[in-house]
Design an enzyme around this catalytic site. Structure first.
Site, PDB file in Angstrom:
ATOM      1  N   CYS A   1      39.733  39.549  58.191  1.00  0.00           N
ATOM      2  CA  CYS A   1      40.035  40.282  59.427  1.00  0.00           C
ATOM      3  C   CYS A   1      39.055  41.417  59.688  1.00  0.00           C
ATOM      4  CB  CYS A   1      41.454  40.835  59.365  1.00  0.00           C
ATOM      5  SG  CYS A   1      42.705  39.549  59.201  1.00  0.00           S
TER       6      CYS A   1
ATOM      7  N   GLN B   1      49.940  36.443  51.206  1.00  0.00           N
ATOM      8  CA  GLN B   1      49.070  35.848  50.193  1.00  0.00           C
ATOM      9  C   GLN B   1      49.827  35.134  49.083  1.00  0.00           C
ATOM     10  OE1 GLN B   1      45.989  35.209  50.166  1.00  0.00           O
ATOM     11  NE2 GLN B   1      45.364  36.404  51.952  1.00  0.00           N
TER      12      GLN B   1
ATOM     13  N   THR C   1      50.478  38.954  61.388  1.00  0.00           N
ATOM     14  CA  THR C   1      50.143  40.226  62.040  1.00  0.00           C
ATOM     15  C   THR C   1      51.230  40.610  63.032  1.00  0.00           C
ATOM     16  OG1 THR C   1      47.755  39.989  61.738  1.00  0.00           O
ATOM     17  CG2 THR C   1      48.493  41.396  63.549  1.00  0.00           C
TER      18      THR C   1
END
Length: 379
Positions: free
Chosen positions: A327, A180, A72
């Site tokens: 999230c 990912q 992030t």
């Protein structure tokens, strides 16, 4: 304990990674910035080794690895950090896709609120953005294109190589949220035309709290990033703060193991996927996304007439699964990814995600199928 099938949210620690981290917590616990004694020197060597290990997985140079608290922060540094350069050069157009993680979409929208122009490219039911659509959106004043490697909700791998090839010869910077797929699909992140990659250790069987932005040089020039934080000269002035050596060493070890064990991990995950589809396929699920371009350890699917929340509640004593991004799991709003794919609300409300790993214990898929079939009858 239920069987853990939510590896897209986070992964368990590889035992080897834990051993490396404990060494730097308990034995060589120096500050990598301390240059006057052996503890600091050894900590610095551990950090440099981790840079080399992570760079090798990304096909980058070790000096291009900038440690952050996670992906992030890396996404924010890549996007917001280019803003000043965009204003100076008059390039204030941004391009991204509708299925990006919120850690990309929200910084993009923040810049749109500051005068930048944002183009969000849609996707169809495949969940795979068209490279042609992305490239068609790029203009002479486009500062940045950001497209993820693989989607966190569907596991669908995006056409990164096609986009990167199409950007050759353009000034536009190309950023990829690689979280990912990093270490699971090797070639995508290694394309030399990708200027910046955001990665995170905890999706790679490493520790939480550590990630990196890999900022590649073009020739001799780094991406012209402006730091978001101030207070020290660490990480080439782009990310100040004391380096968390045990976490960094763990991240490096996880990256090295990902290269070493890539083939065996991939085959184990594909074999598990085959078992899942053989058993759950008898229930005629709706498979979500382009199955020809999906990571081997992920399966997003929905069952007609079965609400995902009811399904997760029914299976909670057996398996830990999810119905979207961790999230935003506190929200019951429809997934922005599945909505962007054009799925109807009933189907969206039925979708759950199974994501396993090479560390998986045997999963009783036949028993789960019985539970799901019974729930379907009740509904």
């Amino acid at each position: 304990m239920p069987i853990y099938l939510d590896n897209n949210a986070t992964t368990p620690l590889e035992p080897e990674v834990r051993d490396v981290m404990l060494h730097y917590f308990d034995v060589e616990y120096g500050n990598a910035g301390s240059r006057t004694h052996e503890f600091g020197s050894r900590a610095n060597k551990a950090v440099q080794l981790a840079r080399e290990q992570i760079a090798a997985l990304a096909g980058a140079d070790p000096t291009e690895v900038i440690f952050t608290s996670g992906a992030t922060e890396a996404n924010n540094l890549a996007i917001l950090g280019l803003a000043d350069h965009g204003r100076r050069t008059g390039r204030q157009h941004l391009v991204t896709s509708a299925i990006e993680h919120k850690a990309v979409l929200e910084p993009m929208k923040a810049l749109a609120g500051q005068g930048f122009e944002l183009t969000i490219v849609g996707v169809g039911q495949s969940g795979r953005v068209s490279a042609d659509d992305i490239l068609a959106a790029v203009r002479d004043d486009t500062l940045l294109v950001s497209v993820m490697h693989a989607n966190n909700e569907t596991g669908v791998v995006q056409p990164i190589g096609e986009i990167a090839n199409g950007l050759e010869g353009r000034q536009t910077y190309f950023h990829m949220d690689a979280v990912q797929g990093f270490g699971k699909e090797l070639e995508g992140p290694r394309h030399g035309r990708i200027d910046m990659l955001s990665v995170s250790a905890h999706k790679l069987f490493g520790p939480k709290g550590i990630g990196a932005l890999i900022a590649r040089r073009r020739g001799y020039e780094r991406p012209p990033l402006t730091p978001l934080l101030h207070g020290g000269g660490q990480e080439r002035g782009l990310r100040p703060g004391t380096l968390p050596v045990p976490l960094i060493a763990g991240f490096g070890a996880a990256a090295a193991i990902a290269i070493r064990d890539h083939d065996s991990r991939r085959l184990a995950c594909i074999a598990e996927r085959k078992r899942v589809l053989e058993v759950l396929g008898t229930l005629e699920p709706n498979l979500i996304g382009d199955q020809a371009h999906t990571l081997g350890h992920v399966l997003a699917l929905g069952f007609d007439g079965v609400d995902s929340e009811a399904l997760m509640l029914s299976l909670k004593d057996h398996v830990a699964i999810s119905n979207g991004s961790a999230c935003t799991s506190a929200s019951r709003e429809a997934s922005h990814v599945l909505t962007a794919m054009g799925l109807d609300r009933d189907l969206i409300d039925s979708v759950v995600r199974f994501s396993w790993s090479h560390l998986q214990v045997s999963t009783p898929w036949a028993e789960l199928a019985k539970e799901i079939r019974g729930l379907s009858i009740l509904v």
